[in-house]
Design a protein around this motif. Sequence first.
Motif, short mmCIF file in Angstrom:
data_model
loop_
_atom_site.label_atom_id
_atom_site.label_comp_id
_atom_site.label_asym_id
_atom_site.label_seq_id
_atom_site.Cartn_x
_atom_site.Cartn_y
_atom_site.Cartn_z
N LYS A 124 -31.87 15.60 -6.62
CA LYS A 124 -31.88 14.35 -7.39
C LYS A 124 -32.81 14.50 -8.59
N SER A 125 -32.34 14.04 -9.76
CA SER A 125 -33.10 14.23 -11.00
C SER A 125 -33.92 13.02 -11.38
N GLY A 126 -33.56 11.84 -10.84
CA GLY A 126 -34.24 10.62 -11.24
C GLY A 126 -33.63 9.98 -12.48
N TYR A 127 -32.57 10.59 -13.00
CA TYR A 127 -31.92 10.06 -14.20
C TYR A 127 -31.13 8.79 -13.89
N HIS A 128 -30.45 8.79 -12.72
CA HIS A 128 -29.57 7.67 -12.38
C HIS A 128 -30.34 6.59 -11.61
N ARG A 129 -29.92 5.35 -11.77
CA ARG A 129 -30.54 4.24 -11.04
C ARG A 129 -30.09 4.24 -9.59
N THR A 130 -30.82 3.49 -8.77
CA THR A 130 -30.50 3.38 -7.34
C THR A 130 -29.10 2.79 -7.15
N GLU A 131 -28.75 1.85 -8.02
CA GLU A 131 -27.43 1.21 -7.89
C GLU A 131 -26.28 2.21 -8.01
N PHE A 132 -26.50 3.26 -8.80
CA PHE A 132 -25.47 4.29 -8.98
C PHE A 132 -25.13 4.96 -7.65
N PHE A 133 -26.17 5.38 -6.93
CA PHE A 133 -25.96 6.08 -5.65
C PHE A 133 -25.49 5.12 -4.56
N GLU A 134 -25.96 3.86 -4.61
CA GLU A 134 -25.49 2.87 -3.64
C GLU A 134 -23.98 2.64 -3.79
N LYS A 135 -23.54 2.55 -5.02
CA LYS A 135 -22.11 2.38 -5.27
C LYS A 135 -21.32 3.61 -4.81
N MET A 136 -21.87 4.81 -5.07
CA MET A 136 -21.21 6.05 -4.65
C MET A 136 -21.08 6.10 -3.13
N TRP A 137 -22.17 5.79 -2.42
CA TRP A 137 -22.16 5.85 -0.95
C TRP A 137 -21.21 4.79 -0.37
N LYS A 138 -21.19 3.61 -0.97
CA LYS A 138 -20.31 2.55 -0.51
C LYS A 138 -18.84 2.97 -0.66
N THR A 139 -18.55 3.68 -1.75
CA THR A 139 -17.17 4.12 -2.01
C THR A 139 -16.72 5.13 -0.96
N ILE A 140 -17.52 6.19 -0.76
CA ILE A 140 -17.08 7.28 0.14
C ILE A 140 -17.16 6.86 1.60
N SER A 141 -18.11 5.98 1.97
CA SER A 141 -18.22 5.56 3.36
C SER A 141 -17.07 4.66 3.78
#
Length: 500
Positions: free
Chosen positions: A166-183
């Motif tokens: 993780k680079s810290g470039y993206h906001r938390t909402e970005f990864f939350e949306k990604m996880w919600k999609t794949i889960s």
Amino acid sequence: FSYCAKDLGLVLLAEIDEAEIFKPIAQLKNQIIVISIIISSIFVGIAFYVSRTISRPITKLRNAVDRISKGDYNYKVDIKSSDEIGHLGHQFDEMRKSVLETNRNLNMLVKERTKELTDMTNALDATAIVMVTNRDGRITKINQKFIEISKFTEKELIGKNPCIVKSGYHRTEFFEKMWKTISHGEIFEGEIKNKAKDGTYYWVKTTIVPFLDENRQPKQYIAIQNDITDLKNIEYALQEALKRDKESAEIIKRHVEELKRTNIELRRKDKLKDEFLSMTSHELKTPLTPIIGWCGALKTPRILGDLAPQQRAAVETIESNAVKLEKMISDMLDAQKLDLNEMKFTIGEVQVDLLFNKIKKDFEPLLKEKDIQFIIRAETADIRLESDEARILQVISALLYNSIDFVPKTGGRIEVTAESRDNNIIFCIKDNGPGIPKDKQEFLFKKFYQVDTSLTRKHGGTGLGLAISKGIVTRLGGTIWVETEEGKGSNFYFSLPRKY
């Protein structure tokens, strides 16, 4: 044996031998024993027969089932009886063969699919960055490209969360949306900025595909990534350049607008020029008609009598130059009409033989005067086409004048031919002039082009004849081209369709 009769007062006594009494019983007993022995023997025989004909095949069948159930599909069911059990054994053996064949086909199919999957996996490993995680998001597999770009070792990555890069470039909402999609069993696509072990950053275009279990729930995830770091760096550089050069962009925009206005003005002036040229050409041509007419009249003895040689030479000079000027003006007018799409065409039946007779009549005196050998012929008799005879004559005349201008003064030769080929008529004007250099051939049919543009050039003309010829041939649905080689003369061809 005794019998008492009270009424008569008598008692009857009788004696019988015991052996005589039990003799029938003994005989019956012996018979029963013999019959029992015979029946027992029969039952034993039947049992033996049943054992051989029923029990043993059943045992064989049971053994076959045990062997086949353990995967030994090559074990043959050998039951030779012709009864129901034998028939059952035969059917079971046929089923074994079918299962064996199906198993072989399945094995071959599995091998093929396994090879295809292996090839796809190898291709994927060779071209993409691949990471596999379990349902909890822990890394279970990575390929060599992931190791190379992340700078981590396989041991450091297996069992870890992908947040390790993780680079810290993206906001938390970005990864939350990604996880919600794949889960939820859906595919995620996006661009992610990661951080390698050595602190460098890299961008990957990522596609995450969830693998679902029998309950349609994700059991693992595969991430397929492509390195787009260079692309993002270029994009960033362009954005920075745009920011720095915003003012320059505005200046360029103003220049573009100015160029547009200039272009509109140039078009307006070009149109005015065309109109002026058309008017001027017409006005210049008008006085030439009486000049040429009076030149012809002056040479007639009935008008001014016989002219002195110097006078006649002067009149002929005026006439020849007036004719040249008239041709130049006509060429300019025709070029102008072609540009404005205003040239008129009269379509009718054209007989090539009659057309060639006109050309011969018009050009033969001139060519004899210049001592040029002139050959004109149609390769095929009675060639006819539907086109504009006057315009075809104009094209051939222009090409002939061009050849007359370039053939040598002595030994000059010009040949005009026509032939029918498929649905086209091919005209050719061949001369033995100096030919045209290869580097100048592509410009021949451009307006105002001269092969020799020096101040001391030997040949005159406006450079419009070939351009006009091309315009006319094109409008008549044909094509024009040249085959020439420097020092070997030139062949000018144009083809016209038989039907316009």
